[in-house]
Design an enzyme around this catalytic site. Sequence first.
Site, PDB file in Angstrom:
ATOM      1  N   GLU A  54       0.809  -1.220   0.000  1.00 12.17           N
ATOM      2  CA  GLU A  54       0.000   0.000   0.000  1.00 12.17           C
ATOM      3  C   GLU A  54       0.845   1.274   0.000  1.00 12.17           C
ATOM      4  O   GLU A  54       1.699   1.460   0.869  1.00 12.17           O
ATOM      5  CB  GLU A  54      -0.914  -0.003   1.232  1.00 12.17           C
ATOM      6  CG  GLU A  54      -1.907   1.140   1.242  1.00 12.17           C
ATOM      7  CD  GLU A  54      -3.101   0.807   2.117  1.00 12.17           C
ATOM      8  OE1 GLU A  54      -4.003   0.104   1.627  1.00 12.17           O
ATOM      9  OE2 GLU A  54      -3.117   1.233   3.286  1.00 12.17           O
ATOM     10  N   LYS A  56       0.810   4.599   1.086  1.00 17.47           N
ATOM     11  CA  LYS A  56       0.029   5.231   2.165  1.00 17.47           C
ATOM     12  C   LYS A  56       0.896   6.318   2.779  1.00 17.47           C
ATOM     13  O   LYS A  56       1.618   6.072   3.751  1.00 17.47           O
ATOM     14  CB  LYS A  56      -0.286   4.110   3.178  1.00 17.47           C
ATOM     15  CG  LYS A  56      -1.110   4.477   4.369  1.00 17.47           C
ATOM     16  CD  LYS A  56      -1.295   3.220   5.251  1.00 17.47           C
ATOM     17  CE  LYS A  56      -2.145   3.443   6.432  1.00 17.47           C
ATOM     18  NZ  LYS A  56      -2.263   2.252   7.302  1.00 17.47           N
ATOM     19  N   LYS A 115      -7.884   2.761  -2.811  1.00 18.54           N
ATOM     20  CA  LYS A 115      -8.193   2.681  -1.389  1.00 18.54           C
ATOM     21  C   LYS A 115      -8.801   4.017  -0.968  1.00 18.54           C
ATOM     22  O   LYS A 115      -8.132   5.044  -0.969  1.00 18.54           O
ATOM     23  CB  LYS A 115      -6.878   2.427  -0.639  1.00 18.54           C
ATOM     24  CG  LYS A 115      -7.029   1.888   0.744  1.00 18.54           C
ATOM     25  CD  LYS A 115      -7.329   0.417   0.701  1.00 18.54           C
ATOM     26  CE  LYS A 115      -7.660  -0.140   2.053  1.00 18.54           C
ATOM     27  NZ  LYS A 115      -6.589   0.026   3.025  1.00 18.54           N
ATOM     28  N   GLU A 159     -14.475  -5.085   2.273  1.00 17.37           N
ATOM     29  CA  GLU A 159     -13.770  -5.194   3.555  1.00 17.37           C
ATOM     30  C   GLU A 159     -14.758  -5.424   4.695  1.00 17.37           C
ATOM     31  O   GLU A 159     -15.769  -4.720   4.797  1.00 17.37           O
ATOM     32  CB  GLU A 159     -12.984  -3.908   3.795  1.00 17.37           C
ATOM     33  CG  GLU A 159     -12.257  -3.884   5.132  1.00 17.37           C
ATOM     34  CD  GLU A 159     -11.481  -2.598   5.288  1.00 17.37           C
ATOM     35  OE1 GLU A 159     -10.536  -2.360   4.500  1.00 17.37           O
ATOM     36  OE2 GLU A 159     -11.831  -1.813   6.188  1.00 17.37           O
ATOM     37  N   ASN A 180     -10.473  -7.042   7.807  1.00 20.57           N
ATOM     38  CA  ASN A 180      -9.629  -5.986   8.362  1.00 20.57           C
ATOM     39  C   ASN A 180      -9.374  -6.263   9.838  1.00 20.57           C
ATOM     40  O   ASN A 180     -10.306  -6.300  10.648  1.00 20.57           O
ATOM     41  CB  ASN A 180     -10.306  -4.618   8.182  1.00 20.57           C
ATOM     42  CG  ASN A 180      -9.321  -3.475   8.417  1.00 20.57           C
ATOM     43  OD1 ASN A 180      -8.181  -3.704   8.835  1.00 20.57           O
ATOM     44  ND2 ASN A 180      -9.757  -2.262   8.150  1.00 20.57           N
ATOM     45  N   GLU A 210      -6.019  -8.029   6.118  1.00 23.30           N
ATOM     46  CA  GLU A 210      -5.659  -6.619   6.017  1.00 23.30           C
ATOM     47  C   GLU A 210      -5.286  -6.040   7.389  1.00 23.30           C
ATOM     48  O   GLU A 210      -5.951  -6.340   8.381  1.00 23.30           O
ATOM     49  CB  GLU A 210      -6.853  -5.784   5.520  1.00 23.30           C
ATOM     50  CG  GLU A 210      -7.408  -6.153   4.177  1.00 23.30           C
ATOM     51  CD  GLU A 210      -8.624  -5.274   3.837  1.00 23.30           C
ATOM     52  OE1 GLU A 210      -9.308  -5.593   2.866  1.00 23.30           O
ATOM     53  OE2 GLU A 210      -8.884  -4.281   4.558  1.00 23.30           O
ATOM     54  N   SER A 211      -4.288  -5.199   7.393  1.00 24.08           N
ATOM     55  CA  SER A 211      -3.904  -4.341   8.517  1.00 24.08           C
ATOM     56  C   SER A 211      -3.149  -5.088   9.623  1.00 24.08           C
ATOM     57  O   SER A 211      -3.475  -6.226   9.972  1.00 24.08           O
ATOM     58  CB  SER A 211      -5.118  -3.654   9.165  1.00 24.08           C
ATOM     59  OG  SER A 211      -5.814  -2.859   8.248  1.00 24.08           O
TER      60      SER A 211
HETATM   61  O1  LIG Z   1      -4.422   3.067   8.877  1.00 30.60           O
HETATM   62  C1  LIG Z   1      -5.084   3.861   9.564  1.00 30.60           C
HETATM   63  O2  LIG Z   1      -4.585   4.601  10.428  1.00 30.60           O
HETATM   64  C2  LIG Z   1      -6.567   3.960   9.376  1.00 30.60           C
HETATM   65  C3  LIG Z   1      -7.281   4.828  10.192  1.00 30.60           C
HETATM   66  C4  LIG Z   1      -8.652   4.961  10.020  1.00 30.60           C
HETATM   67  C5  LIG Z   1      -9.304   4.244   9.048  1.00 30.60           C
HETATM   68  C6  LIG Z   1      -8.591   3.378   8.217  1.00 30.60           C
HETATM   69  C7  LIG Z   1      -7.228   3.232   8.384  1.00 30.60           C
HETATM   70  N1  LIG Z   1      -6.489   2.401   7.582  1.00 30.60           N
HETATM   71  C8  LIG Z   1      -7.008   1.861   6.372  1.00 30.60           C
HETATM   72  C9  LIG Z   1      -6.459   0.569   5.982  1.00 30.60           C
HETATM   73  O3  LIG Z   1      -7.254  -0.235   5.539  1.00 30.60           O
HETATM   74  C10 LIG Z   1      -5.013   0.276   6.035  1.00 30.60           C
HETATM   75  O4  LIG Z   1      -4.357   1.327   5.413  1.00 30.60           O
HETATM   76  C11 LIG Z   1      -4.593  -1.016   5.362  1.00 30.60           C
HETATM   77  O5  LIG Z   1      -5.368  -2.088   5.736  1.00 30.60           O
HETATM   78  C12 LIG Z   1      -3.136  -1.303   5.697  1.00 30.60           C
HETATM   79  O6  LIG Z   1      -2.996  -1.397   7.089  1.00 30.60           O
HETATM   80  P1  LIG Z   1      -1.553  -1.367   7.786  1.00 30.60           P
HETATM   81  O7  LIG Z   1      -0.735  -2.441   7.157  1.00 30.60           O
HETATM   82  O8  LIG Z   1      -1.823  -1.644   9.229  1.00 30.60           O
HETATM   83  O9  LIG Z   1      -1.003  -0.010   7.519  1.00 30.60           O
END
Ligand SMILES: O=C(O)c1ccccc1NCC(=O)[C@H](O)[C@H](O)COP(=O)(O)O
Length: 251
Positions: A54, A56, A115, A159, A180, A210-211
């Site tokens: 991602e 980001k 996204k 998601e 997620n 995810e995440s």
């Molecule tokens: O990532 C955040 O801080 C966030 C805050 C509020 C709503 C959504 C958020 N993230 C969106 C996502 O889905 C993530 O960017 C994505 O799944 C990747 O997650 P990560 O690997 O933990 O950065």
Amino acid sequence: MDANGEELAPAVRSILSAARDRTGGGERVSVDARSVPEAFAAAEADGRAPVIAEVKPTSPTTDGRRDDDPVDLARAMVDGGAAALSVLTESDHFGGSPASLERIRAAVDVPVLRKDFILTEAQLDVVESDAVLLIARFVDDLPALVAAARERGFQPLVEVHTRAELDRAVAADADLIGINNRDLARLEVDLDTFESLAPSVPDDVTLLAESGIASTADVQRMRSAGADALLIGSAIMDGDVTANVRRLTTA
Ligand SMILES: O=C(O)c1ccccc1NCC(=O)[C@H](O)[C@H](O)COP(=O)(O)O
């Protein structure tokens, strides 16, 4: 409060408020999409864990911001072995933009996921991408938005975070589902979320974790629990993105 009757974190309330203000609704998009499942299969055949990396630049849970050219970041992620890319198009809280996605998609061959916090059909008509994220928690008429995305050629990634959202995604005919691990009410991450929901996902669904995936152990844990692919942002954006993707795809 959201549809689940839960109080949302202030950052998420602010994200949704900004999303409601965005009209979208330019010329209707029609995309000749690069296949996400085929990209995952190609990574598997090559011995790489299928990872959507991602782009980001920042987020409500990230300290600081990366100001590198997003195209350079995207190319570096593909060099590291990313099967596909996810590109934030939300500007106010994530530092992304539709223009970044457009430039990135023109510069790479892998599928690109848009996204964003898409709430209405008109908001699909902003930029071409191969896939679009639809967050079950925030979309009222999920079957209609899934269908509207497909009519434009997008592959909808739905998601979910709870069993009820998973049931809604399956009922909406989603065949690409992401669980997620981040609870969008409290912004807490718990990898147990994927492990507890994955057994209820139908076998014919392409399933993403995810995440919160930060280490090779996390990748192995999600894969053992049934993840066909991983969506990883923060752990890749923190430092050398090529090295980070290489480490996580060779887990
Ligand atoms: O990532 C955040 O801080 C966030 C805050 C509020 C709503 C959504 C958020 N993230 C969106 C996502 O889905 C993530 O960017 C994505 O799944 C990747 O997650 P990560 O690997 O933990 O950065």
